[in-house]
Motif scaffolding. Structure first.
Motif, PDB file in Angstrom:
ATOM      1  N   LEU A   1      19.571  21.010   4.110  1.00 49.29           N
ATOM      2  CA  LEU A   1      19.284  19.744   3.436  1.00 49.29           C
ATOM      3  C   LEU A   1      20.361  18.695   3.662  1.00 49.29           C
ATOM      4  CD1 LEU A   1      17.881  21.141   0.080  1.00 49.29           C
ATOM      5  CD2 LEU A   1      16.616  19.785   1.743  1.00 49.29           C
ATOM      6  N   TRP A   2      21.588  19.143   3.955  1.00 44.87           N
ATOM      7  CA  TRP A   2      22.656  18.172   4.189  1.00 44.87           C
ATOM      8  C   TRP A   2      22.342  17.263   5.376  1.00 44.87           C
ATOM      9  CZ3 TRP A   2      26.008  16.741   0.842  1.00 44.87           C
ATOM     10  CH2 TRP A   2      26.515  17.628  -0.110  1.00 44.87           C
ATOM     11  N   GLY A   3      21.515  17.714   6.298  1.00 48.19           N
ATOM     12  CA  GLY A   3      21.228  16.912   7.489  1.00 48.19           C
ATOM     13  C   GLY A   3      20.024  16.001   7.358  1.00 48.19           C
ATOM     14  N   ILE A   4      19.415  15.928   6.179  1.00 44.95           N
ATOM     15  CA  ILE A   4      18.217  15.118   5.992  1.00 44.95           C
ATOM     16  C   ILE A   4      18.549  13.904   5.124  1.00 44.95           C
ATOM     17  CG2 ILE A   4      15.836  15.091   5.167  1.00 44.95           C
ATOM     18  CD1 ILE A   4      15.695  18.068   5.631  1.00 44.95           C
TER      19      ILE A   4
ATOM     20  N   GLY B   1      17.991  10.662   2.748  1.00 45.04           N
ATOM     21  CA  GLY B   1      17.073  10.266   1.687  1.00 45.04           C
ATOM     22  C   GLY B   1      16.611  11.397   0.796  1.00 45.04           C
ATOM     23  N   VAL B   2      17.238  12.550   0.925  1.00 42.30           N
ATOM     24  CA  VAL B   2      16.839  13.709   0.121  1.00 42.30           C
ATOM     25  C   VAL B   2      17.960  14.051  -0.861  1.00 42.30           C
ATOM     26  CG1 VAL B   2      16.241  16.161   0.151  1.00 42.30           C
ATOM     27  CG2 VAL B   2      15.386  14.650   1.939  1.00 42.30           C
ATOM     28  N   ARG B   3      17.609  14.187  -2.132  1.00 36.51           N
ATOM     29  CA  ARG B   3      18.558  14.636  -3.153  1.00 36.51           C
ATOM     30  C   ARG B   3      18.180  16.054  -3.561  1.00 36.51           C
ATOM     31  NH1 ARG B   3      18.296  12.622  -7.748  1.00 36.51           N
ATOM     32  NH2 ARG B   3      16.329  11.472  -7.624  1.00 36.51           N
ATOM     33  N   PHE B   4      19.200  16.875  -3.787  1.00 35.20           N
ATOM     34  CA  PHE B   4      18.927  18.261  -4.144  1.00 35.20           C
ATOM     35  C   PHE B   4      20.071  18.811  -4.981  1.00 35.20           C
ATOM     36  CE2 PHE B   4      21.316  18.276  -0.243  1.00 35.20           C
ATOM     37  CZ  PHE B   4      22.240  19.305  -0.394  1.00 35.20           C
ATOM     38  N   GLY B   5      19.794  19.893  -5.684  1.00 36.23           N
ATOM     39  CA  GLY B   5      20.814  20.535  -6.502  1.00 36.23           C
ATOM     40  C   GLY B   5      20.249  21.753  -7.202  1.00 36.23           C
ATOM     41  N   ILE B   6      21.154  22.637  -7.619  1.00 34.09           N
ATOM     42  CA  ILE B   6      20.772  23.830  -8.362  1.00 34.09           C
ATOM     43  C   ILE B   6      20.751  23.490  -9.846  1.00 34.09           C
ATOM     44  CG2 ILE B   6      21.348  26.205  -8.907  1.00 34.09           C
ATOM     45  CD1 ILE B   6      20.627  25.964  -6.064  1.00 34.09           C
ATOM     46  N   ILE B   7      19.638  23.763 -10.501  1.00 31.46           N
ATOM     47  CA  ILE B   7      19.518  23.509 -11.925  1.00 31.46           C
ATOM     48  C   ILE B   7      19.411  24.848 -12.651  1.00 31.46           C
ATOM     49  CG2 ILE B   7      18.470  21.241 -11.605  1.00 31.46           C
ATOM     50  CD1 ILE B   7      15.759  22.461 -12.139  1.00 31.46           C
ATOM     51  N   HIS B   8      19.534  24.803 -13.971  1.00 30.91           N
ATOM     52  CA  HIS B   8      19.559  26.009 -14.805  1.00 30.91           C
ATOM     53  C   HIS B   8      18.315  26.869 -14.581  1.00 30.91           C
ATOM     54  CE1 HIS B   8      20.751  28.232 -18.424  1.00 30.91           C
ATOM     55  NE2 HIS B   8      19.472  28.273 -18.733  1.00 30.91           N
TER      56      HIS B   8
ATOM     57  N   ARG C   1      16.183  22.268  -6.952  1.00 30.01           N
ATOM     58  CA  ARG C   1      15.342  21.075  -7.107  1.00 30.01           C
ATOM     59  C   ARG C   1      15.588  20.141  -5.921  1.00 30.01           C
ATOM     60  NH1 ARG C   1      14.925  18.196 -12.762  1.00 30.01           N
ATOM     61  NH2 ARG C   1      13.398  19.893 -12.943  1.00 30.01           N
ATOM     62  N   ILE C   2      14.522  19.807  -5.227  1.00 34.77           N
ATOM     63  CA  ILE C   2      14.578  18.893  -4.080  1.00 34.77           C
ATOM     64  C   ILE C   2      13.767  17.653  -4.423  1.00 34.77           C
ATOM     65  CG2 ILE C   2      14.103  18.597  -1.620  1.00 34.77           C
ATOM     66  CD1 ILE C   2      14.213  21.635  -1.333  1.00 34.77           C
ATOM     67  N   THR C   3      14.375  16.488  -4.281  1.00 36.28           N
ATOM     68  CA  THR C   3      13.708  15.229  -4.583  1.00 36.28           C
ATOM     69  C   THR C   3      13.666  14.371  -3.330  1.00 36.28           C
ATOM     70  OG1 THR C   3      14.576  15.300  -6.847  1.00 36.28           O
ATOM     71  CG2 THR C   3      13.684  13.207  -6.088  1.00 36.28           C
TER      72      THR C   3
ATOM     73  N   LEU D   1       9.534  19.468   5.895  1.00 35.81           N
ATOM     74  CA  LEU D   1      10.032  18.115   5.636  1.00 35.81           C
ATOM     75  C   LEU D   1      10.797  17.585   6.839  1.00 35.81           C
ATOM     76  CD1 LEU D   1      10.324  15.859   3.495  1.00 35.81           C
ATOM     77  CD2 LEU D   1      12.422  16.997   2.712  1.00 35.81           C
ATOM     78  N   PHE D   2      11.614  18.431   7.432  1.00 33.46           N
ATOM     79  CA  PHE D   2      12.419  18.019   8.593  1.00 33.46           C
ATOM     80  C   PHE D   2      11.513  17.661   9.768  1.00 33.46           C
ATOM     81  CE2 PHE D   2      14.956  18.904  12.405  1.00 33.46           C
ATOM     82  CZ  PHE D   2      16.054  18.098  12.143  1.00 33.46           C
ATOM     83  N   LEU D   3      10.444  18.441   9.982  1.00 31.79           N
ATOM     84  CA  LEU D   3       9.524  18.160  11.089  1.00 31.79           C
ATOM     85  C   LEU D   3       8.777  16.850  10.858  1.00 31.79           C
ATOM     86  CD1 LEU D   3       8.042  21.731  11.721  1.00 31.79           C
ATOM     87  CD2 LEU D   3       9.688  20.505  13.146  1.00 31.79           C
ATOM     88  N   CYS D   4       8.456  16.550   9.593  1.00 28.49           N
ATOM     89  CA  CYS D   4       7.740  15.325   9.270  1.00 28.49           C
ATOM     90  C   CYS D   4       8.602  14.096   9.506  1.00 28.49           C
ATOM     91  CB  CYS D   4       7.262  15.338   7.818  1.00 28.49           C
ATOM     92  SG  CYS D   4       5.953  16.543   7.484  1.00 28.49           S
TER      93      CYS D   4
END
Length: 210
Positions: free
Chosen positions: A165-168, A170-177, A182-184, A205-208
């Motif tokens: 995900l670091w290479g995409i 406009g994408v926000r992500f994180g580990i939640i409880h 969670r990928i936004t 997502l990367f292919l799109c």
């Protein structure tokens, strides 16, 4: 032969009755085992949630040499200096993780610090995520949440996906409880508990975006 046959027939009849009773008992036991298994899963989840809640105010400090015997007051001063806090945070207690003391050339054990205030704990963790590693006092220190072993393994299972995900853009992500990724993207949130499904979504997502 007739008498022997009659005797054998009686034995078979008794065995059929016994087998029928055993079959009924097995069915009953299977139902009980299934019910108990469901209850066990509920109890395990509840215990895990309680343990996670009890660790909510904990910080895991990695990289502090073993010779540094840090009291709660010392850890408070260390955190204030490392994260440039306005005042020293209140630390209730500190201890090294339960493990044999390492040799001088081995990695030191982590320090678990119990913070008095959760808001301060969350603030330090937020800064720690941005800084990653802090070099100070001739050591390289990192601070993480103090998760139990099961949760830590579940969160670590998403490491490969997070690297992708670091290479995409406009994408926000994180580990939640507790261990949910969670990928936004474009305002749409997707939550994953399975690393395999998360990876498949990231690849799609990367292919799109190509």
């Amino acid at each position: 032969m007739s008498r022997e046959f009659t005797g054998l027939k009686g034995n078979v009849t008794e065995m059929e009755k016994c087998l029928s009773v055993c079959t009924d008992d097995i069915v009953l036991f299977q139902a009980k085992v299934e019910t108990m298994s469901k209850e066990l899963i509920k109890l395990e989840n509840k215990c895990e949630d309680l343990e996670s809640g009890s660790r909510r105010n904990n910080l895991r400090i990695v990289g502090v040499p073993e010779e540094n015997i840090l009291s709660p007051t010392d850890v408070s001063a260390l955190l204030m200096e490392a994260f440039e806090l306005e005042k020293e945070p209140l630390v209730d207690r500190t201890h090294r993780t339960v493990a044999p003391k390492p040799n001088p050339n081995e990695r030191p054990r982590a320090i678990v610090a119990r913070m008095h205030n959760y808001a301060v704990c969350a603030k330090i963790l937020q800064k720690a995520r941005k800084l990653q590693q802090i070099k100070m006092r001739n050591m390289t220190m990192s601070v993480f949440p103090d998760h139990n072993a099961k949760t830590a393994l579940a969160r670590a299972a998403f490491n490969e996906v997070r690297r992708l995900l670091w290479g995409i853009q406009g994408v926000r992500f994180g580990i939640i409880h507790l261990a949910k990724l969670r990928i936004t993207y474009e305002g749409v949130q997707h939550d994953f508990v399975s690393p395999e499904k998360a990876k498949a979504y990231v690849v799609y997502l990367f292919l799109c975006l190509i």
